[in-house]
Design an enzyme around this catalytic site. Structure first.
Site, PDB file in Angstrom:
ATOM      1  N   CYS A   1      -6.952  -6.960   0.048  1.00  0.00           N
ATOM      2  CA  CYS A   1      -5.391  -7.048   0.901  1.00  0.00           C
ATOM      3  C   CYS A   1      -4.956  -5.581   0.743  1.00  0.00           C
ATOM      4  O   CYS A   1      -5.390  -4.739   1.337  1.00  0.00           O
ATOM      5  CB  CYS A   1      -4.177  -8.000   0.279  1.00  0.00           C
ATOM      6  SG  CYS A   1      -2.985  -8.292   1.507  1.00  0.00           S
TER       7      CYS A   1
ATOM      8  N   HIS B   1      -6.600 -12.703  -0.920  1.00  0.00           N
ATOM      9  CA  HIS B   1      -6.229 -12.406  -2.379  1.00  0.00           C
ATOM     10  C   HIS B   1      -7.371 -13.374  -3.043  1.00  0.00           C
ATOM     11  O   HIS B   1      -6.955 -14.714  -3.312  1.00  0.00           O
ATOM     12  CB  HIS B   1      -4.893 -12.767  -2.499  1.00  0.00           C
ATOM     13  CG  HIS B   1      -3.795 -12.000  -2.044  1.00  0.00           C
ATOM     14  ND1 HIS B   1      -3.374 -11.023  -2.618  1.00  0.00           N
ATOM     15  CD2 HIS B   1      -3.343 -11.722  -0.894  1.00  0.00           C
ATOM     16  CE1 HIS B   1      -2.504 -10.426  -2.049  1.00  0.00           C
ATOM     17  NE2 HIS B   1      -2.449 -10.706  -0.848  1.00  0.00           N
TER      18      HIS B   1
ATOM     19  N   SER C   1       0.779  -1.185   0.017  1.00  0.00           N
ATOM     20  CA  SER C   1       0.011   0.101  -0.001  1.00  0.00           C
ATOM     21  C   SER C   1       0.986   1.310   0.036  1.00  0.00           C
ATOM     22  O   SER C   1       0.511   2.198  -0.899  1.00  0.00           O
ATOM     23  CB  SER C   1      -0.849   0.056   1.267  1.00  0.00           C
ATOM     24  OG  SER C   1      -0.293  -0.126   2.479  1.00  0.00           O
TER      25      SER C   1
ATOM     26  N   GLU D   1      -7.986 -13.415  -6.017  1.00  0.00           N
ATOM     27  CA  GLU D   1      -7.503 -13.760  -7.368  1.00  0.00           C
ATOM     28  C   GLU D   1      -6.533 -14.865  -7.575  1.00  0.00           C
ATOM     29  O   GLU D   1      -6.098 -15.543  -8.522  1.00  0.00           O
ATOM     30  CB  GLU D   1      -6.648 -12.450  -7.924  1.00  0.00           C
ATOM     31  CG  GLU D   1      -5.191 -12.178  -7.165  1.00  0.00           C
ATOM     32  CD  GLU D   1      -5.314 -11.444  -5.908  1.00  0.00           C
ATOM     33  OE1 GLU D   1      -4.386 -11.084  -5.349  1.00  0.00           O
ATOM     34  OE2 GLU D   1      -6.469 -11.504  -5.239  1.00  0.00           O
TER      35      GLU D   1
ATOM     36  N   ARG E   1      -2.811  -2.666   9.418  1.00  0.00           N
ATOM     37  CA  ARG E   1      -1.821  -2.882   8.283  1.00  0.00           C
ATOM     38  C   ARG E   1      -1.283  -4.203   9.038  1.00  0.00           C
ATOM     39  O   ARG E   1      -0.488  -3.953  10.106  1.00  0.00           O
ATOM     40  CB  ARG E   1      -1.183  -2.009   7.920  1.00  0.00           C
ATOM     41  CG  ARG E   1      -0.181  -1.923   6.660  1.00  0.00           C
ATOM     42  CD  ARG E   1       0.325  -0.617   6.331  1.00  0.00           C
ATOM     43  NE  ARG E   1       1.612  -0.842   5.493  1.00  0.00           N
ATOM     44  CZ  ARG E   1       2.770  -0.736   5.936  1.00  0.00           C
ATOM     45  NH1 ARG E   1       3.223  -0.445   6.978  1.00  0.00           N
ATOM     46  NH2 ARG E   1       3.857  -0.681   4.877  1.00  0.00           N
TER      47      ARG E   1
ATOM     48  N   ILE F   1      -1.903 -13.005   2.812  1.00  0.00           N
ATOM     49  CA  ILE F   1      -0.502 -12.806   2.848  1.00  0.00           C
ATOM     50  C   ILE F   1      -0.085 -11.443   3.330  1.00  0.00           C
ATOM     51  O   ILE F   1      -0.637 -10.319   2.856  1.00  0.00           O
ATOM     52  CB  ILE F   1      -0.102 -12.942   1.377  1.00  0.00           C
ATOM     53  CG1 ILE F   1      -0.310 -14.307   0.806  1.00  0.00           C
ATOM     54  CG2 ILE F   1       1.424 -12.615   1.097  1.00  0.00           C
ATOM     55  CD1 ILE F   1      -0.291 -14.356  -0.825  1.00  0.00           C
ATOM     56  N   ARG F   2       0.527 -11.308   4.391  1.00  0.00           N
ATOM     57  CA  ARG F   2       0.849 -10.074   5.188  1.00  0.00           C
ATOM     58  C   ARG F   2      -0.530  -9.355   5.297  1.00  0.00           C
ATOM     59  O   ARG F   2      -0.457  -7.992   4.924  1.00  0.00           O
ATOM     60  CB  ARG F   2       1.826  -9.120   4.428  1.00  0.00           C
ATOM     61  CG  ARG F   2       3.204  -9.952   4.357  1.00  0.00           C
ATOM     62  CD  ARG F   2       4.318  -9.113   3.749  1.00  0.00           C
ATOM     63  NE  ARG F   2       4.468  -7.741   4.241  1.00  0.00           N
ATOM     64  CZ  ARG F   2       4.836  -6.745   3.627  1.00  0.00           C
ATOM     65  NH1 ARG F   2       5.047  -6.974   2.261  1.00  0.00           N
ATOM     66  NH2 ARG F   2       4.945  -5.704   4.030  1.00  0.00           N
TER      67      ARG F   2
END
EC number: 4.3.3.6
Length: 199
Positions: free
Chosen positions: A81, A179, A51, A181, A110, A138-139
């Site tokens: 995300c 995610h 970001s 995708e 975050r 993921i994070r």
């Protein structure tokens, strides 16, 4: 609108994976790096990525205000995300002065689930689907607070922490901590396409 045109923010992040998912669903999908491409959009996807880097790049290209304006004017947008962070009105654990496009009346934390090594996947129940969605985190951020007009679509139980919100919707804006995708479950993308078509 029979086949909407959906752009994917393409200055940084998981652009290709979203384009592949949209293509599989038969929509006009294209990367967005310029103002004229943004103008073509009936809907927009803000992908996963970093970001803070997204903000730096969109500022460097002189497009921050263009994206923010279209989103606040009601452009249907799916944030995944880092894209969730970009749509959030408020951030915790961001870098000092970190900017977002805003639009979603939420507070996100975050990297809430930890570092890259803490990435995980699992089945998540959604209020809008009959069967769970297999989600890859993921994070990832999570949502700590929502405003009165925000609908919570999904939560996960975090060990030693409790329930945390991982998917929300406010009008034409949808965001997930994970995610969608990644993998072959296209239901979230299909849900978003339906939202664009109805807008």
């Amino acid at each position: 609108m029979s086949s909407p045109s959906i752009g994917v923010f393409a200055l940084q992040g998981d652009v290709r994976e979203h384009l592949v998912a949209l293509d599989a669903l038969g929509v006009d999908a294209f990367p967005v790096r310029r103002a004229d491409e943004l103008e073509r959009c009936d809907g927009l996807i803000m992908p996963g990525g970093e970001s803070t880097t997204m903000v730096k790049l969109v500022r460097a290209f002189g497009l921050f205000d263009d994206f923010a304006k279209r989103i606040h004017e009601g452009l249907p947008t799916l944030g995944t995300c880092a894209g969730m962070i970009m749509l959030a009105d408020r951030i915790r654990d961001g870098i000092e002065g970190q900017e977002t496009f805003g639009g979603l009346d939420i507070t996100v934390r975050r990297n809430a689930f930890g570092r890259q090594v803490d990435s995980f996947e699992g089945d998540v129940d959604f209020t809008i689907f009959d069967d769970p969605v297999h989600a890859v985190f993921i994070r990832a951020p999570w949502v700590e607070e929502v405003g009165p007009d925000v609908e919570v679509l999904a939560r996960v139980d975090v060990p030693d922490v409790g329930d945390r919100i991982v998917a929300v919707q406010q009008g034409p804006l949808v965001a997930t901590s994970f995610h969608p995708e990644v993998g072959d479950d296209l239901r979230i993308h299909r849900y978003f396409i339906d939202l664009v078509t109805q807008s």
